[in-house]
Write a protein that holds these residues in place. Structure first.
Motif, PDB file in Angstrom:
ATOM      1  N   ARG A 101       1.533   6.516  -6.980  1.00 52.70           N
ATOM      2  CA  ARG A 101       0.473   7.451  -7.373  1.00 52.70           C
ATOM      3  C   ARG A 101       0.934   8.891  -7.207  1.00 52.70           C
ATOM      4  NH1 ARG A 101      -2.898   3.629  -4.776  1.00 52.70           N
ATOM      5  NH2 ARG A 101      -2.808   4.832  -2.824  1.00 52.70           N
ATOM      6  N   GLU A 102       1.613   9.155  -6.099  1.00 54.73           N
ATOM      7  CA  GLU A 102       2.121  10.504  -5.852  1.00 54.73           C
ATOM      8  C   GLU A 102       3.113  10.906  -6.937  1.00 54.73           C
ATOM      9  OE1 GLU A 102       4.540  12.999  -2.380  1.00 54.73           O
ATOM     10  OE2 GLU A 102       3.724  11.011  -1.964  1.00 54.73           O
ATOM     11  N   LYS A 158       0.827  -1.199   0.000  1.00 52.27           N
ATOM     12  CA  LYS A 158       0.000   0.000   0.000  1.00 52.27           C
ATOM     13  C   LYS A 158       0.868   1.259   0.000  1.00 52.27           C
ATOM     14  CE  LYS A 158      -2.660  -0.874   3.550  1.00 52.27           C
ATOM     15  NZ  LYS A 158      -3.777  -0.673   4.523  1.00 52.27           N
ATOM     16  N   THR A 159       1.960   1.229   0.764  1.00 55.79           N
ATOM     17  CA  THR A 159       2.866   2.368   0.795  1.00 55.79           C
ATOM     18  C   THR A 159       3.504   2.593  -0.570  1.00 55.79           C
ATOM     19  OG1 THR A 159       3.350   2.009   3.136  1.00 55.79           O
ATOM     20  CG2 THR A 159       4.928   3.326   1.888  1.00 55.79           C
ATOM     21  N   ALA A 188       0.933   4.008  -3.003  1.00 57.29           N
ATOM     22  CA  ALA A 188       0.679   5.425  -2.717  1.00 57.29           C
ATOM     23  C   ALA A 188       1.831   6.287  -3.226  1.00 57.29           C
ATOM     24  CB  ALA A 188       0.484   5.628  -1.220  1.00 57.29           C
ATOM     25  N   ARG A 189       3.062   5.794  -3.039  1.00 60.00           N
ATOM     26  CA  ARG A 189       4.231   6.536  -3.513  1.00 60.00           C
ATOM     27  C   ARG A 189       4.223   6.637  -5.045  1.00 60.00           C
ATOM     28  NH1 ARG A 189       7.648   3.876  -0.852  1.00 60.00           N
ATOM     29  NH2 ARG A 189       8.221   2.370  -2.462  1.00 60.00           N
TER      30      ARG A 189
END
Length: 220
Positions: free
Chosen positions: A180-181, A173-174, A177-178
């Motif tokens: 996507r950022e 998940k981390t 998210a990274r």
């Protein structure tokens, strides 16, 4: 960087009782969201087939509730999905038939614990000890080259894998998210560059217009 454990002690307590297969059979996007729903009173403790009756009873006790019957909406009644004496799903792992795999990458994207490795258009393989048996890789496979087989005695028992699966899921998940950022930042940068080019074009057009205006008003 791995995501930190939940700050809410009640959620953490409930999450620690779950098997961490991240299979979504409970109707939530992983064990932690299910624990959060339990703590908030938005779900019942009888929706975790991988955990079996022992987990069901432990969740009910932690919530201070009577032990309910397994929820038939999520508890399997398919004889092809055998249950053990605790009415828990027998631990399985995914195996990919390399003679059929077309390297579509869809199973890699579906795995909640990053237990499938490979690249698009290349054969994939399963890290069987890390596989949680969630079966989420089965539906997206367009050639049905994935089968579930019993977890072997040579592998780490599923009962001892909860912490590992939780860590893998949080790390995934981390990472997502990274990524996507990073994509969002790249889009913002491209948009900024485009706006800069457009502004430059407007400046040039304005300069040309001023030059033409001066030329048209200048005496012959």
């Amino acid at each position: 960087m791995i995501a930190p454990p939940p700050a809410d002690a009640r959620v953490a307590q409930l999450d620690a009782l779950l098997p961490q297969t991240q299979c979504r059979r409970c109707g939530f996007d992983g064990c932690l969201p299910y624990a959060e729903a339990l703590a908030a009173g938005r779900s019942a403790p009888n929706r975790c087939p991988p955990g079996g009756l022992t987990t069901l009873a432990a969740l009910a006790e932690a919530l201070g509730q009577p032990v309910p019957a397994p929820d038939p909406a999520v508890w399997p009644d398919d004889p092809a999905l055998p249950l053990d004496a605790d009415q828990a799903l027998l631990p399985t792992v995914a195996v990919i038939d390399e003679n059929v795999c077309i390297g579509c990458f869809k199973c890699v994207l579906a795995c909640p614990v990053d237990a499938i490795i490979g690249a698009p258009k290349y054969l994939h393989t399963v890290l069987t000890d890390d596989c949680s048996g969630c079966e989420l890789c089965l539906p997206p496979c367009p050639v049905d080259c994935i089968t579930m087989v019993p977890r072997s005695a040579a592998q780490t028992p599923a009962s001892a894998m909860a912490s590992r699966w939780r860590s893998l899921h949080q790390a995934r998940k981390t990472r997502l998210a990274r990524e996507r950022e990073s994509r969002d930042e790249a889009r913002r940068q491209r948009r900024g560059e485009l706006l800069a080019v457009q502004a430059q074009g407007y400046d040039i057009a304005a300069a040309i217009a001023r030059a033409r205006s001066r030329k048209s008003t200048s005496p012959p």
